[in-house]
Design an enzyme around this catalytic site. Sequence first.
Site, mmCIF file in Angstrom:
data_model
loop_
_atom_site.group_PDB
_atom_site.id
_atom_site.type_symbol
_atom_site.label_atom_id
_atom_site.label_comp_id
_atom_site.label_asym_id
_atom_site.label_seq_id
_atom_site.Cartn_x
_atom_site.Cartn_y
_atom_site.Cartn_z
ATOM 1 N N GLU A 254 0.823 -1.218 0.000
ATOM 2 C CA GLU A 254 0.000 0.000 0.000
ATOM 3 C C GLU A 254 0.852 1.262 0.000
ATOM 4 O O GLU A 254 0.439 2.297 -0.504
ATOM 5 C CB GLU A 254 -0.926 0.027 1.222
ATOM 6 N N HIS A 283 8.219 -26.000 1.154
ATOM 7 C CA HIS A 283 7.530 -27.093 0.468
ATOM 8 C C HIS A 283 6.445 -26.584 -0.470
ATOM 9 O O HIS A 283 5.571 -27.338 -0.864
ATOM 10 C CB HIS A 283 6.969 -28.064 1.512
ATOM 11 N N LYS A 394 -13.252 1.375 -1.415
ATOM 12 C CA LYS A 394 -14.198 1.532 -0.299
ATOM 13 C C LYS A 394 -15.421 2.314 -0.762
ATOM 14 O O LYS A 394 -16.562 1.941 -0.479
ATOM 15 C CB LYS A 394 -13.530 2.309 0.845
HETATM 16 O O1 PA5 Z 1 -3.384 1.240 5.723
HETATM 17 C C1 PA5 Z 1 -4.472 1.716 5.490
HETATM 18 O O2 PA5 Z 1 -4.666 2.928 5.519
HETATM 19 C C2 PA5 Z 1 -5.678 0.842 5.194
HETATM 20 O O3 PA5 Z 1 -5.343 -0.477 4.907
HETATM 21 C C3 PA5 Z 1 -6.608 0.851 6.400
HETATM 22 O O4 PA5 Z 1 -5.908 0.390 7.520
HETATM 23 C C4 PA5 Z 1 -7.847 0.010 6.191
HETATM 24 O O5 PA5 Z 1 -8.495 0.342 5.003
HETATM 25 C C5 PA5 Z 1 -8.822 0.209 7.357
HETATM 26 O O6 PA5 Z 1 -9.164 1.553 7.470
HETATM 27 P P1 PA5 Z 1 -9.735 2.137 8.792
HETATM 28 O O7 PA5 Z 1 -8.714 1.990 9.845
HETATM 29 O O8 PA5 Z 1 -10.029 3.573 8.471
HETATM 30 O O9 PA5 Z 1 -10.978 1.375 9.124
#
Ligand code: PA5
Length: 424
Positions: A254, A283, A394
């Site tokens: 990310e 494995h 989202k």
């Molecule tokens: O790293 C990130 O920003 C995302 O993966 C969020 O952690 C994930 O989408 C969850 O979002 P939130 O903490 O707002 O519920």
Amino acid sequence: MANAYQQVTQDIASGEIGYWDLPSDTSLRHDIQKWSPAIHVDHIVVLGIGGSSLGARAITEALASEHTLPAPVGRSPSIWFLDNSDPTRLAQLLQTLDLTRALFVVVSKSGNTLETLTQWETVRQRLEAANLPLAAHALGITDPENGYLRKVCTQHAIPTFEVPPNVGGRFSVLSAVGLLPAHLCGVDIADLQRGAQSMRLQCEHPQLEQNPAALLAALHVHHHLDFHRCIHVYMPYSDSLRATSSWFVQLWAESLGKIATENGQKIHRGPTPVASVGSTDQHSLLQLLMEGPEDKLVTFVQCNRPQKQLTIAPNQGPLQGLVGMDHHQVLLAQLQGTREALARSNRPSVTLEIEQLDAQHLGALLFLHMATTSYAAQFYGVHAYNQPGVELGKTLSFETLRQASTHPRPPRASRRKCQIHLDF
Ligand code: PA5
């Protein structure tokens, strides 16, 4: 390195990289240590996804692994992480858990994430139906002001901890998001912070050779951009680090998978992280690593001493020569064998060696990976702290559901995609 160092230092000073200061946040630690649930807790259920789940899971699986077993073991609570909209696990838990002894830790930085909110609303209804006070059975970890979760917590007087606005989900493991569940499971969070702090100081060194995060980042980016090794396999030789592998994948993917550089040049860049664990994946993955395309760099994590000692039992079979040895010696031999086999095929690997998997070393390891990500983003030229792709997914999921509620037909996937339905 000079430019990267300058930029990272500037981002720390301006507060852009909020996670950097968490290891020295003693007031956060004291607040967590002072807090205790109003009920006797046998079960902790963490509702959260992505960065709001993976970090806490990494810590508790590494350091409190007994507590992830399906039944309570010893005196500490058992812990579950529900990080999927698939209702199966939640339905099973709600059928079997003794709710009177359950604490639901609801974690969402934005406070608006679909998976987490739908799960929470179902849990809320069950608790209310059982006449159990929300304020005693729930705890929120969210933005200090914004988002639906914050509103709900205020409305029902549910205790809360904050996710600092300048700490992104995947960098939040050393905030309350990771520390609170860890503390409730008996992990020494002071030691976690201590380890992270000592690594942080090393990662502030201006010279590449003296700065482990910058060095590791440079190595990965060099292999990617100069040798086309765009797949980065994370392979700790420790069962307790399975969840850390998944945490690393989110952090790396990310933060570094971006459409453009910081100055707007389109690049569609980013390494592909792969989560694995040794010796299990010897494995499955190893054959590909050895003989498949030369597009991978493997990172091993080697823990020199075992968390638990276990001697190989006397036997008459082919293991005769190993009698009296520890199982951990077998694990280390397998790591050594795998590394050597890769080297003989000219396949590169990096080994991060730690003395023992305990809170201090884990804190250092987690911080090292976050700092490495910050430096790697500089070397790639991308912005590490946003995730527009995730945000779009989202938004579109919410839209799909809204459409389905106004036109009550099952949501259909896009017709432009090739679809194969398995209908029986
Ligand atoms: O790293 C990130 O920003 C995302 O993966 C969020 O952690 C994930 O989408 C969850 O979002 P939130 O903490 O707002 O519920």
